[in-house]
Design an enzyme around this catalytic site. Structure first.
Site, short mmCIF file in Angstrom:
data_model
loop_
_atom_site.label_atom_id
_atom_site.label_comp_id
_atom_site.label_asym_id
_atom_site.label_seq_id
_atom_site.Cartn_x
_atom_site.Cartn_y
_atom_site.Cartn_z
N HIS A 28 0.87 -1.34 0.12
CA HIS A 28 0.02 0.05 -0.07
C HIS A 28 0.88 1.27 -0.03
CE1 HIS A 28 0.79 0.82 4.28
NE2 HIS A 28 0.24 -0.63 4.47
N HIS A 31 3.90 1.64 2.25
CA HIS A 31 5.51 0.95 1.38
C HIS A 31 5.89 1.65 0.45
CE1 HIS A 31 2.66 -2.66 2.94
NE2 HIS A 31 3.53 -2.66 3.81
N CYS A 136 2.89 -10.49 19.91
CA CYS A 136 1.93 -9.92 18.86
C CYS A 136 2.43 -10.96 17.71
CB CYS A 136 2.04 -8.69 18.86
SG CYS A 136 0.72 -8.05 17.17
N CYS A 139 3.07 -8.16 14.92
CA CYS A 139 4.30 -7.35 14.78
C CYS A 139 5.55 -8.50 14.94
CB CYS A 139 4.50 -6.35 16.30
SG CYS A 139 3.37 -5.34 16.47
N CYS A 154 -2.13 -5.38 21.66
CA CYS A 154 -0.93 -4.68 20.93
C CYS A 154 -1.48 -3.37 20.73
CB CYS A 154 -0.73 -5.70 19.47
SG CYS A 154 0.21 -4.67 18.46
N HIS A 157 -1.69 -2.95 16.54
CA HIS A 157 -2.71 -3.67 15.92
C HIS A 157 -4.02 -3.92 16.60
CE1 HIS A 157 1.11 -5.15 13.95
NE2 HIS A 157 0.26 -4.74 12.87
N LYS A 304 -2.98 5.29 11.27
CA LYS A 304 -1.82 5.13 10.41
C LYS A 304 -2.73 4.12 9.66
CE LYS A 304 1.71 1.77 10.10
NZ LYS A 304 2.05 0.59 10.51
N LYS A 307 -2.97 -2.41 6.17
CA LYS A 307 -3.84 -3.17 5.78
C LYS A 307 -5.04 -3.77 6.91
CE LYS A 307 -5.16 -6.70 3.05
NZ LYS A 307 -5.98 -6.35 1.84
#
Ligand code: ME8
Length: 510
Positions: A28, A31, A136, A139, A154, A157, A304, A307
């Site tokens: 995405h 990246h 996690c 991560c 987490c 996430h 943030k 995905k």
């Protein structure tokens, strides 16, 4: 002394890396952002004649890959072979000029990870122990109590974490506490920006605990050479890509030529790069990275983009419609590199229209059209306008200094100031009026020469941000891609070509 190599390497080499991305998610804009940032630096340094190596790639081991493969009823290898090309394509789409694309499933990587991990073991920095704590899987990180979110979740996430208990090999991170503190004191620029350095240093000063070096039960990873029932913890496997790639990316091993690296990443993986990585390199007896630059997050709304949070802006769509240059420009113009910042479709369209299409694209079209109309397509050989020359003086050097400090947004602003200055110059000098009066012929020569030369100078600066458009425009100006240059360093006499708009207006698009 024997004969030297026929083509001696330049003394300065510039080795720059992106993180290697997890293949279990779709690529995405986040990246793409890191890849573009590194590409801007790599292209600029090549333009300045440095010996550049730019590395990117994919992180393919670890539990998330195993879980995703299970869900989809394929093997982990099938999953990574299917997904890794999407990241490679993302790089191509954003016009990344990487010198190699590493995959951590490459045999060349696996072999070298085993060698280095064995060295760390032989140097006495590992021991067998039992890990008990929070893990996690997204991560791939073991969280300390102070890192947990509310209700043992987490914080990144926002998922509940499982308590893990397992026997594995540990890396004596705690033994490197003082060495790391000394590193941060002796090299205050080791981590940039400064506030990220302070964060890393505070983490170190809090007291370091040993970390898992391996994981049992997981079959998908690099086997620990002295205990093949375990695989190397995916973070050490992944971090080592920065070194292993240089060993097999070329026919010859280029580690000595390029190591140490300059690493670029976002703040989510600061701890691994700023603490685990230098400690692990010390344990292996290897030279530490030159520097780390930690950028912020691209935000859509106030969270943030990722995905798992499902609010992804697809860079592929933007590029199909507007081209890769427009996306590259927008990301570094809109969000100050180093800080978090919001991006939006509306913001993109507005900058595209006002800055790329009008400020720059129009300036280029007008300049080429006027040289063609008033001087038959030949750049007059004249001296630069003194007022404009004064405003340009020193700008290329300032621009390079900003990029030396990885100030991608400020460097772009420096260049954009020159674009705006050139537009004012057109409005002030009104070449179309000068063209009506014969006695103004030499002033018109001066104005047109200055415009072409100003456009050339600014385009040399903009090249790493807008590589496709810059190359087109330089060709149309009869100019070469060369290092950033001062106004007036090229004379006139070249023929110019008219070109289609560099950035077509939105309403003109289908
Ligand atoms: O962490 N804004 O991989 P990953 C800015 N495999 N940058 C972003 C971003 C956003 N919203 N989202 C992602 C991993 N990034 C590990 C790395 S390295 C040895 C191993 C970028 O796929 C940013 O560079 O989760 C971030 O650090 C990286 O993608 C995380 O990629």
């Amino acid at each position: 002394m024997g004969p030297g190599p026929q083509y001696p390497h330049p003394l300065v080499s510039y080795y720059v890396t992106t993180p290697i991305y997890y293949v279990n998610a779709e690529p995405h804009l986040g990246h793409a952002y890191s890849t573009i940032a590194v590409d801007i630096l790599a292209r600029h340094m090549r333009q300045r004649g440095e010996d550049v190596f730019f590395l990117t790639g994919t992180d393919e081991h670890g539990e998330p890959v195993v879980l995703a493969a299970e869900r989809e009823g394929v093997t982990p290898q099938e999953l990574v072979d299917r997904n890794a090309p999407r990241f490679r394509e993302m790089g191509e789409k954003v016009n990344a000029s990487n010198d190699f694309f590493i995959r951590t499933t490459d045999p060349g990587h696996i072999e070298r990870v085993q060698e280095i991990v064995q060295r760390v073991h032989d140097n006495g920095h590992t021991y067998e122990g039992t890990y008990e704590g929070w893990y996690c899987p997204r991560c791939a990180d073991f969280k300390t109590d102070s890192e947990l979110g509310p209700g043992n979740t987490c914080p990144i996430h926002e998922i509940p974490l499982e308590r893990e208990r397992e026997d594995n090999w540990f890396f004596r991170l705690s033994a490197f506490q003082e060495d790391l503190e000394r590193l941060y004191e002796e090299r205050p620029d080791f981590v940039q920006p400064g506030f990220r350095r302070n964060e890393a240093l505070a983490f170190i000063r809090q007291g370091l605990q040993d970390v898992s070096l391996s994981r049992p039960r997981l079959r998908w990873g690099v086997p620990v050479p002295w205990d093949p029932d375990q695989v190397v913890y995916v973070w050490f496997d992944a971090l080592l890509n920065y070194v292993t790639a240089l060993g097999y990316a070329r026919d010859e091993d280029v580690t000595d030529r390029y190591w140490p690296a300059f690493h670029v990443m976002a703040k989510d993986i600061l701890k691994f790069h700023a603490i685990y990585w230098p400690a692990f390199l010390m344990a292996a007896g290897m030279e530490l990275p030159k520097r780390l630059f930690v950028h912020g997050y691209l935000l859509m709304g106030d969270r943030k983009m990722s995905k798992s949070l499902g609010n992804v802006l697809d860079p592929f769509e933007v590029i199909d419609r507007f081209g890769s240059d427009a996306l590259r420009f927008y990301c570094f113009r809109e969000v100050s590199f180093g800080q978090d910042g919001a991006v939006s479709a509306a913001g993109f369209e507005s900058r595209y229209e006002t800055e790329l299409a009008n400020d720059y694209g129009n300036l280029a079209s007008r300049t080429l059209a006027m040289v063609s109309r008033y001087r038959d397509g030949t750049v007059p050989d004249a001296r630069p306008d003194s007022g404009l020359a004064a405003d340009f003086e020193g700008a290329p050097a300032r621009f390079c200094e900003l990029l030396d400090r990885n100030e991608l947004t400020q460097a772009l602003e420096e260049a954009w100031g020159l674009v705006r200055r050139l537009n004012r110059f057109v409005e002030e000098t009104r070449p179309w009026d000068l063209a009506k009066e014969d006695e103004q012929a030499s002033r018109l020569d001066e104005v047109l020469y200055t415009l072409v030369e100003g456009l050339r100078v600014v385009t040399l600066l903009l090249y790493p941000y807008l590589p496709v458009s810059a190359e087109r425009l330089l060709a149309a100006l009869g100019a070469d891609l060369e290092p950033p240059a001062e106004l007036g360093s090229r004379g006139g006499g070249q023929s110019v070509d008219r070109i289609e708009p560099l950035f077509p207006k939105l309403e003109a698009q289908t």
